[in-house]
Structure formats: C-alpha cells, structure tokens
Design a protein around this motif. Structure first.
Motif, short mmCIF file in Angstrom:
data_model
loop_
_atom_site.label_atom_id
_atom_site.label_comp_id
_atom_site.label_asym_id
_atom_site.label_seq_id
_atom_site.Cartn_x
_atom_site.Cartn_y
_atom_site.Cartn_z
N GLU A 65 36.65 47.31 35.54
CA GLU A 65 35.49 47.23 37.09
C GLU A 65 34.35 46.59 37.91
OE1 GLU A 65 33.75 51.90 39.56
OE2 GLU A 65 33.80 51.19 37.25
N TYR A 66 34.07 46.26 38.58
CA TYR A 66 32.63 45.88 38.94
C TYR A 66 32.53 45.88 40.82
CZ TYR A 66 37.56 42.63 39.50
OH TYR A 66 38.85 42.35 39.95
N VAL A 67 31.43 45.12 40.77
CA VAL A 67 31.29 45.56 42.35
C VAL A 67 30.16 44.99 42.98
CG1 VAL A 67 31.91 48.25 42.89
CG2 VAL A 67 29.81 47.04 41.64
N TRP A 68 29.92 44.38 43.91
CA TRP A 68 29.15 43.14 44.17
C TRP A 68 27.49 44.21 44.52
CZ3 TRP A 68 29.30 38.00 44.34
CH2 TRP A 68 30.73 37.32 44.06
N LEU A 69 26.98 43.35 43.47
CA LEU A 69 25.15 44.29 44.34
C LEU A 69 24.36 43.72 45.91
CD1 LEU A 69 23.86 44.08 40.66
CD2 LEU A 69 24.61 46.34 41.84
N ASP A 70 24.81 42.01 45.51
CA ASP A 70 23.81 41.25 46.49
C ASP A 70 24.93 40.39 46.77
OD1 ASP A 70 22.96 39.17 44.44
OD2 ASP A 70 21.26 40.95 45.00
N ALA A 71 24.95 38.88 47.55
CA ALA A 71 25.71 38.13 48.17
C ALA A 71 25.65 37.15 46.59
CB ALA A 71 25.11 37.18 48.92
N GLU A 72 25.03 37.14 45.83
CA GLU A 72 25.06 36.78 44.89
C GLU A 72 25.14 37.46 43.24
OE1 GLU A 72 24.23 33.47 44.54
OE2 GLU A 72 23.55 33.24 47.04
N ARG A 73 24.91 38.24 43.14
CA ARG A 73 25.03 39.34 41.43
C ARG A 73 26.45 40.66 41.83
NH1 ARG A 73 19.99 42.29 40.71
NH2 ARG A 73 20.32 42.45 42.85
N LEU A 74 27.18 40.28 39.92
CA LEU A 74 28.11 41.52 40.19
C LEU A 74 27.86 42.36 39.25
CD1 LEU A 74 31.01 38.90 40.14
CD2 LEU A 74 31.33 40.80 41.28
#
Length: 667
Positions: A124-133
């Motif tokens: 499972e994965y989600v973006w925290l912001d434009a730079e970090r997963l």
C-alpha cells in the motif's frame, strides 16, 4: 417475450478479448485521470496491463483520446497513485520479475524503479506531498519462505488467498524519490512488529497518518480492529477508535476527521459494513440501511481490491450494493442521508475522487464490460467493438413466491440460440454465493457463454442476498437448507410454469454458499438434469475447523450453533449435504481450487467420495494453487479450462442418449 436478437456466439476465449479498466486516480484539477487497463494474453498464460491517461482537455467541450502512459509488455502495471501536484504517478509493476514500486511522469516518459527501496512487497502507498511517499511494505518473516515447515500456535492462522499460514510483517516507510527513481530519503517510521497488521493509510495533511491495526497471530474468534494516528515527525502513536469488527477502509476529511468502513459487530456476517465517524465512534447516516460493500458477482473485472471509501473536502464518498447494482453515494457531516451520485442502469466496479469532488468511475452493466467515466463523461471505449459484434443479452426481472409467501427477486436471461422449434427449452439456475452476495447489473462472461450454448439462464435471488437491506440478509440465519431451498424451488417452478423450461430440462449450478445449496438441493430432489457445484460446502462439521471462517461465520449463520454443543453439532451435521449423500441421483460436476481456505477442497472430496462409493455419476475437477476466488481471479488458463468444462458437462447431459443438446439446433 421473445428471445433477443443473436450476435455471434460468446465463447470462453472471449475472456482474452476484453480490456478492463480499474484502479483509477484523478488529477488534482479534475480534468484528467489515470487508470490501469488489464488484459489476458492470447495464450492465457498471464495477466498483462499498463497505465493509461484519460480525458486531458483539448478544448472546452472535448477530451483527448486515451493514450498509454506506460509501455505494454509481458508484465502488469497497476494501482496508480498520482502525486498531489499531478506531476508523477507511482505504481506497482512486476516488469523486473517481482512486485516493486515504480514512478512515471504523469505526462509520459520512461518508468523508473524506486532504486534502494526496503525489502518486502509494496502492499500500500500514498503520497504525503509532491515529493514524498508513505509506503507499507509487507515481508515474510525470516525462515518462512519456500517449502519450509511451519509451526503455528494461534487460532486464526488461515486466510484465503494468502501464500501460507504465516502472516507478513508490516513496516511503514517514508520515501523521497529523485527524478530518476533513486531514493534520496528512505526512513522507517513505524513497525507493526509481531503484534498487529497495518493497513488503510490515510494521511491527514497535518504531519500525521491514520491507519488501521488488526491483531497478528490471534486466538480471539472476533479480534476486532483499531484506528490509530501516527505522528510522522515525533513517532507518537495514539489510538483513535476501537471497533468490534474488522475495519475495512479508512479516509480523512479536509479538516482531518477520520472516516471508517466497518460493520461494528463482532464476527457477524449479516451486518454489512457501514460508514463511521472514527473520531467519535458513531455511524454516519444512521437512518440509512446501506450495505457499503461491492457484493455484486461477475467475472470480467480488473484484478485488485477496489476502493470502497474516499473523501472530497468534508464530503464522504463510498460504494454500496443496492437492488442489484453497486452505486456511489456521497454525503456530508450535516446530511441526514447520503445521495446516490452514480448513474442508474450501471454498476460501479471502482472509483476515485479529486479534492474538488470530480469522480472517475469504472462502470459496467449486464451488456457492457467495464469502462471509465470521468466527471460523468465516458472516456474509454476499449470493449465497444467487441460488444457490438457479440451483442450480449440483457436480463429481465423475475419474481417468484416462496413457500412462506416471501417474494424473491431474480434475473432471467433468454437465450437467442435456444433450440429452434423445440418448444420449452433448457434452463440453468445459477445460485449466488455468500449467502450475502448477489447477481445483478454486471457483465458476466459465464452467463453469456451459457446463453450462446443455447441455455436460458435464471439467477434466483434467494433469501440472505445483498442489496435489499439488512432484514433480508438476516433471513438466511438458521435457514440454510430450509427457506433458501424453498426460494430455489419457487424459481424452478416459475421456469416450468411460465413455459420457459420443460420439466426435465432444468440444470443447477452454484459456487461457495451457492455450491452448498446446490449440493443440498440434490439431496432433496431429482428434478435437475445435471448440476455443477463449485468451491462448495458439504460437511459443516469439518468446515468448522478447516476453513478460515468456519468457527465464526458458520456459527452466526446457524444461529449460534457450536460444534462443542451437543445440539449444535447435531444441527450442523443434519444440515450437511454429506449426511444425505445417499439420496442424490443427479449427475454432479464438482469444481474446487486446491488452495481454497474459505471452503477447503476436503468439502468437495468428501462429497465426491460419498457419491462415487455408491456408483453415482460424479466428477471432481481440481485446480492446483486455486484459491476460493480462482474462477474470477485465478490463473487465466485455469479460468478458461473451467468455463469449457462447465459448458461441456451441461451440453453432454442436455443432449443425453438420442437427444439433441441446446447448442446443436435440431435439423
């Protein structure tokens, strides 16, 4: 009503003719989307898929045609996740031989592997912001891979579809990938360890993430689950909500409120998942009896777990099974009820929603394989040409009255290829599983193949099925082998009384619970000419200890009957088809996956042995590695073989000595 006009005959090989969209994600501005498009290769050796981009605006009132985002090859790219700025797409691919995390520019370019990623599968994965997963990696504990012996000392060690009895270890990592995929940061932030399984990651936009935690190596029959919040900077991990049931999905509103999907009732199969405000432990929209799950059966959807819950601002968006369709609903904190936002006449296979509320929906119908819709506009047409040529048959509503006066609904498909001039035809009754599943407005290759072979198809909605409210679901409790058999009998009578079927031209099929009812019906009647029972239940006593849910679901379904209670054990055995196998006269084909942990293959083995010992006509087809859902998600070659086997079995017994089968029109 006359039979519909015939297209060319649908055959099992048409599974490889379809391109199925799934796992969509919407760009931040809502003007375009990305989704996975999955196919089966022509040799039926594997699933193949790539990512496509849809709906990028050319002009104010027109969209660009869909275009591939990743290159096609002997691999499967899936589960795309768009970065918050719309610049990059993270996805899972097996293009280097194992399931790994990759990145591709959202406007197209060369995919890059996340080089230096931690050990384990990116579950499972989600973006925290434009730079970090934020990524949850699941790895096998040391010394448990391969064919090594496994020693278990906990009760809930089985899970259908899992590679073995050892539960993976979960770890959360923050990853910062550079332009070429090389990681500039790889930081572990949480370890579930040996205590719990982690899942349903939902960043709150305030430096934290909500997640679900369920016990590992549990002895509790009903362990329940938790919603927790992890502060990614400090590591502070605090409980938010303790739920009596599994928490199925999680999302966060713009103001940071966690929303969960759970039944809220320990171990109960009747109570469906509902939407909850997890920060308060109370239901959203409590006056609505919505079954928040995708309980509609079909065999032509992209693989992968569909999204069931999301948020757009403060609005909650979720899927629910309602009267033969899966629909998308939306509601907010001040709303007394959520409203349907997906179109009627189509069912939802998957969805995504942008922050502004723009939705991407994978929709299907009984005559249309799944396609992608963005902001209400259809943006894919992968299967249009195939559907035009094959002309799939649409169903009509059918209602029967059971012995206790209960009106039960179903669907009737009339075959355009039925025997010409033969009067009453051949009718296959297909029983849904669950028992809390249902048939409805969804595209199903198996049904269309049966119609092409000359069989009419009747889908009875026996009591307990999904989409008609909790009270109807509850009618299954204590009624296995009783009221459900009366419902099935009512539909068989309907087929004969309306002149659709000759009394000796009825056939019966079913899978899972539908396999149980098929087996049970054959011990009570000889009216069916032949039958097919798949991944079925024959011995409720042995299932209690060999199934991953035998000691929970079956206990509830039989009103609390316990194997270790004399009356309960007697009831479970009396309602077991195996106890009455000597009365069966109908030819029976049993189909089972050898790795089925929900209804283990020993169920079919016992029934098969009992029938063959008595010289009865029975055949057992075994599929190595097949889980409970292999008929729709298993190896492509096994799926193809299974469909052909069923058609051959029914055609063979429809023809009989000196007779003409439905797929061979009389001269």
């Amino acid at each position: 009503m006359t039979a519909p006009a015939a297209g060319r005959r649908v055959v099992p090989g048409d599974l490889a003719a379809l391109a199925l969209t799934g796992a969509p994600d919407v760009a931040p501005d809502g003007t375009w989307a990305v989704a996975a498009v999955q196919r089966i290769d022509a040799a039926f050796t594997r699933y193949r898929g790539g990512l496509w981009r849809f709906g990028a605006a050319q002009e104010a009132d027109r969209a660009a045609p869909p275009c591939p985002l990743t290159d096609e090859g002997p691999w499967s790219d899936t589960a795309p996740a768009l970065s918050p700025d719309g610049g990059r797409v993270a996805f899972t691919s097996d293009r280097d031989g194992s399931s790994r995390l990759w990145l591709v520019p959202a406007r197209g370019g060369r995919p890059a592997l996340l080089d230096g990623a931690p050990e384990g599968r990116p579950a499972e994965y989600v973006w925290l912001d434009a730079e970090r997963l934020l990524v949850r990696y699941a790895r096998r504990p040391d010394g448990t891979s391969g064919p090594a012996p496994v020693v278990v000392d906990w009760l809930r060690y089985k899970s259908d579809g899992a590679p073995g009895p050892v539960e993976p270890l979960d770890t959360l990592w923050v990853l910062r990938p550079g332009p070429t995929g090389t990681l500039t940061e790889a930081r572990p932030v949480h370890d579930g360890g040996t205590e719990c399984r982690l899942g349903s990651l939902a960043p709150d936009g305030r430096g934290g993430v909500f997640y679900t935690a369920h016990p590992r190596h549990s002895d509790a029959p009903h362990p329940g689950g938790e919603v927790r919040r992890l502060d990614l900077a400090s590591g502070a991990d605090v409980p938010v909500w303790r739920c009596a049931s599994e928490v199925r999905a999680l999302a966060v509103t713009a103001s940071g409120r966690p929303v969960a999907l759970a039944s809220g009732v320990a171990g109960h199969s009747v109570e469906p998942p509902r939407v909850w405000w997890a920060d308060e432990g109370r239901r959203a929209f409590p006056a609505q009896d919505l079954e928040c799950e995708r309980a509609l059966l079909a065999d032509a959807r992209a693989l992968g777990a569909p999204r069931l819950l999301a948020t757009a601002g403060e609005r909650i968006v979720f899927a629910a099974t309602v009267e033969g369709e899966v629909a998308l609903y939306e509601g907010g904190p001040g709303d007394a009820a959520a409203l349907r936002v997906s179109p009627r006449g189509r069912s939802l296979a998957d969805f995504a929603v942008a922050a502004d509320g723009t939705t991407a929906m994978c929709l299907e119908s009984a005559v249309e394989p799944v396609e992608l819709y963005l902001a209400g506009r259809r943006v894919s047409s992968f299967n249009t040409a195939w559907a035009r040529e094959a002309a799939p048959v649409a169903p009509e509503d059918a209602t029967a009255t059971s012995a206790d006066g209960l009106a039960v609904r179903g669907l009737l498909y009339r075959s355009p290829h039925a025997r010409a001039g033969a009067g009453r035809g051949d009718v296959v009754l297909r029983v849904h599983g669950g028992p809390h599943m249902t048939y409805g407005n969804a595209f199903d290759i198996e049904t269309q193949c049966l119609l092409a072979a000359g069989f009419h198809v009747l889908l009875p909605g026996v009591r307990g099925g999904a989409g008609l409210g909790t009270a109807f679901r509850a009618l299954s409790v204590g009624s296995w082998g009783r009221g459900d058999l009366d419902d099935l009998t009512a539909f068989a009578d309907l087929a004969v009384d309306t002149g659709l079927a000759a009394p000796d031209r009825l056939y019966l099929t079913g899978g899972s619970y539908g396999g149980y009812l098929t087996n049970w019906a054959l011990t009570r009647t000889d009216r069916f000419r032949a039958a097919v029972s798949e991944r079925s239940v024959a011995n409720l006593v042995s299932k209690y200890g060999t199934s991953d849910n035998g000691f929970t679901t079956n206990r509830h379904e039989f009103g609390g009957a316990d194997l270790y209670d004399a009356d309960g054990a007697a009831l479970l055995w009396e309602r077991s088809p195996l106890a009455h196998a000597a009365t069966v006269t109908t030819p029976l084909l049993l189909i089972h996956g050898e790795s089925d942990q929900r209804c283990p293959i020993e169920q079919s083995e016992q029934f098969y042995a009992a029938l063959r010992r008595r010289g009865h006509e029975a055949v057992l087809a075994r599929y190595p590695g097949g889980s409970h859902g292999f008929a729709t998600t298993g190896r492509p070659d096994h799926r193809l073989h299974r469909l052909r086997l069923i058609l051959d079995w029914l055609r063979e017994h429809a023809a009989g000595p000196g007779r003409t089968g439905p797929s061979q029109p009389a001269a």
